[in-house]
Scaffold this motif. Sequence first.
Motif, PDB file in Angstrom:
ATOM      1  N   ARG A 106       4.795  -6.735  -9.984  1.00 41.20           N
ATOM      2  CA  ARG A 106       6.183  -7.173 -10.125  1.00 41.20           C
ATOM      3  C   ARG A 106       7.138  -6.202  -9.441  1.00 41.20           C
ATOM      4  O   ARG A 106       8.131  -6.609  -8.846  1.00 41.20           O
ATOM      5  N   LEU A 107       6.809  -4.932  -9.541  1.00 42.99           N
ATOM      6  CA  LEU A 107       7.636  -3.944  -8.854  1.00 42.99           C
ATOM      7  C   LEU A 107       7.595  -4.191  -7.346  1.00 42.99           C
ATOM      8  O   LEU A 107       8.632  -4.152  -6.667  1.00 42.99           O
ATOM      9  N   VAL A 108       6.404  -4.483  -6.838  1.00 42.36           N
ATOM     10  CA  VAL A 108       6.271  -4.773  -5.401  1.00 42.36           C
ATOM     11  C   VAL A 108       7.068  -6.027  -5.042  1.00 42.36           C
ATOM     12  O   VAL A 108       7.731  -6.082  -3.999  1.00 42.36           O
ATOM     13  N   MET A 109       7.029  -7.030  -5.911  1.00 46.12           N
ATOM     14  CA  MET A 109       7.824  -8.247  -5.672  1.00 46.12           C
ATOM     15  C   MET A 109       9.287  -7.891  -5.461  1.00 46.12           C
ATOM     16  O   MET A 109       9.938  -8.369  -4.536  1.00 46.12           O
ATOM     17  N   ILE A 110       9.803  -7.058  -6.354  1.00 52.08           N
ATOM     18  CA  ILE A 110      11.232  -6.744  -6.302  1.00 52.08           C
ATOM     19  C   ILE A 110      11.557  -5.895  -5.085  1.00 52.08           C
ATOM     20  O   ILE A 110      12.532  -6.145  -4.381  1.00 52.08           O
ATOM     21  N   ILE A 111      10.694  -4.914  -4.808  1.00 46.11           N
ATOM     22  CA  ILE A 111      10.983  -4.032  -3.672  1.00 46.11           C
ATOM     23  C   ILE A 111      10.887  -4.783  -2.348  1.00 46.11           C
ATOM     24  O   ILE A 111      11.617  -4.509  -1.407  1.00 46.11           O
ATOM     25  N   THR A 112       9.971  -5.756  -2.284  1.00 43.45           N
ATOM     26  CA  THR A 112       9.781  -6.472  -1.023  1.00 43.45           C
ATOM     27  C   THR A 112      10.517  -7.809  -0.999  1.00 43.45           C
ATOM     28  O   THR A 112      10.438  -8.545  -0.009  1.00 43.45           O
ATOM     29  N   ILE A 124       3.893   6.148  -5.100  1.00 46.82           N
ATOM     30  CA  ILE A 124       3.909   6.375  -6.546  1.00 46.82           C
ATOM     31  C   ILE A 124       2.838   7.402  -6.928  1.00 46.82           C
ATOM     32  O   ILE A 124       3.078   8.312  -7.721  1.00 46.82           O
ATOM     33  N   ARG A 125       1.668   7.268  -6.324  1.00 48.71           N
ATOM     34  CA  ARG A 125       0.602   8.250  -6.577  1.00 48.71           C
ATOM     35  C   ARG A 125       1.068   9.656  -6.178  1.00 48.71           C
ATOM     36  O   ARG A 125       0.872  10.621  -6.925  1.00 48.71           O
ATOM     37  N   ASP A 126       1.674   9.737  -5.006  1.00 48.96           N
ATOM     38  CA  ASP A 126       2.147  11.037  -4.529  1.00 48.96           C
ATOM     39  C   ASP A 126       3.120  11.656  -5.527  1.00 48.96           C
ATOM     40  O   ASP A 126       3.055  12.844  -5.818  1.00 48.96           O
ATOM     41  N   ILE A 127       4.037  10.826  -6.014  1.00 46.53           N
ATOM     42  CA  ILE A 127       5.046  11.342  -6.941  1.00 46.53           C
ATOM     43  C   ILE A 127       4.387  11.816  -8.242  1.00 46.53           C
ATOM     44  O   ILE A 127       4.666  12.918  -8.727  1.00 46.53           O
ATOM     45  N   PHE A 128       3.493  10.995  -8.783  1.00 49.18           N
ATOM     46  CA  PHE A 128       2.835  11.396 -10.036  1.00 49.18           C
ATOM     47  C   PHE A 128       1.975  12.636  -9.833  1.00 49.18           C
ATOM     48  O   PHE A 128       1.941  13.518 -10.697  1.00 49.18           O
ATOM     49  N   TYR A 144      12.005   5.305  -0.072  1.00 49.18           N
ATOM     50  CA  TYR A 144      10.962   5.637   0.903  1.00 49.18           C
ATOM     51  C   TYR A 144      10.538   4.412   1.711  1.00 49.18           C
ATOM     52  O   TYR A 144      10.444   4.465   2.936  1.00 49.18           O
ATOM     53  N   VAL A 145      10.313   3.278   1.050  1.00 49.77           N
ATOM     54  CA  VAL A 145       9.798   2.117   1.795  1.00 49.77           C
ATOM     55  C   VAL A 145      10.897   1.245   2.389  1.00 49.77           C
ATOM     56  O   VAL A 145      10.666   0.543   3.368  1.00 49.77           O
ATOM     57  N   ASN A 146      12.089   1.280   1.818  1.00 58.87           N
ATOM     58  CA  ASN A 146      13.174   0.427   2.327  1.00 58.87           C
ATOM     59  C   ASN A 146      14.235   1.198   3.107  1.00 58.87           C
ATOM     60  O   ASN A 146      15.185   0.606   3.587  1.00 58.87           O
ATOM     61  N   ASN A 147      14.082   2.493   3.182  1.00 59.36           N
ATOM     62  CA  ASN A 147      15.104   3.352   3.793  1.00 59.36           C
ATOM     63  C   ASN A 147      16.462   3.190   3.114  1.00 59.36           C
ATOM     64  O   ASN A 147      17.503   3.384   3.734  1.00 59.36           O
ATOM     65  N   SER A 148      16.408   2.801   1.862  1.00 61.22           N
ATOM     66  CA  SER A 148      17.640   2.570   1.095  1.00 61.22           C
ATOM     67  C   SER A 148      17.223   2.395  -0.353  1.00 61.22           C
ATOM     68  O   SER A 148      16.145   1.876  -0.632  1.00 61.22           O
ATOM     69  N   SER A 161       0.830  -1.209   0.000  1.00 60.00           N
ATOM     70  CA  SER A 161       0.000   0.000   0.000  1.00 60.00           C
ATOM     71  C   SER A 161       0.861   1.255   0.000  1.00 60.00           C
ATOM     72  O   SER A 161       0.554   2.224  -0.691  1.00 60.00           O
ATOM     73  N   LYS A 162       1.925   1.206   0.792  1.00 65.26           N
ATOM     74  CA  LYS A 162       2.805   2.371   0.872  1.00 65.26           C
ATOM     75  C   LYS A 162       3.488   2.636  -0.471  1.00 65.26           C
ATOM     76  O   LYS A 162       3.678   3.787  -0.857  1.00 65.26           O
TER      77      LYS A 162
END
Length: 497
Positions: free
Chosen positions: A465-471, A179-183, A289-293, A173-174
């Motif tokens: 897929r992006l969420v898969m990679i980030i998490t 991504i919404r915030d950025i766009f 933002y979500v990984n602090n890295s 969700s974050k």
Amino acid sequence: MEVPNLNEVETKRLELFNYLKATGIDPYGKRFITKYNNLYLKEHFEELQNVEVEAKGRIIAIRGHGKASFITIRDFYGDIQLYFRLDNLGEEKYNFFKKAIDIGDFIGVKGILFKTHTGEITIEVKDFTLLTKAIKVLPEKYHGLKDPELRYRRRYLDLIANRSALELFVKRSKIIKKIRDIFDREGFLEVETPMLQPIAGGASARPFVTYYNALDQEMYLRIAPELYLKRLIVGGFEKVYEINRNFRNEGISIRHNPEFTMLEAYWAYADYTDIMDLVERTLCETVTYVNNSPKTNFMGYEIDFTPPFRRIKFTHALKEFAGVTLEELRDLSTAKEILNKLEIKMDKPETPANIINEVFDKKVEKNFIQPTFVYEFPIEISPLAKRTPYDPHLTDRFELFIGGLEIANAFSELNDPQDQYERFYEQMEAKKKGDVEAQEMDIDYIEAMEYGLPPTGGLGIGIDRLVMIITGQDSIREVILFPQLKKKEVNERKEEE
RNA sequence: GGGCCGUUAGCUCAGGAGGUAGAGCACCGGCCUUUUAAGCCGGGUGUCGCAGGUUCGAGUCCUGCACGGCUCACCA
């Protein structure tokens, strides 16, 4: 009355539940809004120590000690320990607890916040109320719930038993929110376009077909919002995006779910190089933002989202990893030799488009672990992209690969209606020859373009897929709350009069 | 759709070479007023995924089916 199939434990709880009702205690309770959540209570212990507080949650553990008991309750924000004492609650209330309260129940409590000898922040309970009685038994506390089928079919149990699962979906969700915030910040306007479409356009895929009774016609669940979003650019919007579901009637795998979440964005007066920069900064900012890295771990690789991402031409990528050129693949007889040499079997018609796709899929994609833009895609596999000025056989298009997965696809939008008509025509020809994924002619879209589609950069990002990679998840099912599974009667109920 | 693997108690799992189905957690009874995977004593609660077959006898062997996982195909 309908009686569920229950085991002995559950039957006993149900009897208890009926007893509660008979004695005027509502097993389904009422509102219990607390001033603080469980996490807040723990984080603000210094100021709340010895203060009377309220807390609520589901009981996840009970450790009984005769005339006292420790209970752990869990709300969305965290767990907190409760201390029930006979001396504090009185015999009637304490015995009611011993008799009627089980792991899995929701309760609300009031008591004094303190710290035990072992340092655990705890509420010494003065009074409690049953908020909801559970009849079913929760999965085991130590090993959790592992069976993937149960975890997906009854995701709620996964969320209860495996805290990491809940945290993962919070993170999802974050990511989407960021991504919404950025766009939004970049000046894009979020819009919604049809899910039900008379022509399933904007991508090469088999659609789900449905039937609209009132219109007496077949409809398709969208495979992409692309053609509608570009109509909006014709209509005067300059920067639009949509984050929503696409549906593709194809196989399910570790990286495919038939309904998946896609971000599409269109930016008038821009081109695909602007989109490239936008993607780079959006992804880096989101990951950080979500990984602090800017780094993540995926499939055993450390992936670094720090810009600039690697950029490589499609033709160079083909040469580097497959050892072939576009010209060779475009010549049918040479291409056949190459397919043999590379040990690639073609099930689809051996057209240049399919052959190029196949070689790229099998030999090239998987090599891009770090974020990599592959650009200048061949015209044959890019029916909606604008031609590269210096080579009419290439397009101003890129795909972004991360961890060997295709994450984004973007191009300078084709805005020449005559050219678009011809490309659609070629797609129709391919379809006639048996290519079930070839795109449909969309005359209405051509007509929109005839009113003038300004030069536009467009983008699609596969959010799952992006969420898969980030998490760091290997399977797309892990990042979709209710992944698609085959129908199964998991909870048969026997009917009674 | 093909291949491989899996399905045993509510959950996590064990069941050698066919001979009356087991453990931990959960649950029930007893003890226990600062525990935390609480502990101690006692209790097994089951359509062994479903349907057939072989056998004196099947959780175990065979066949089919269902669902799931991985993988290939498919999927830009």
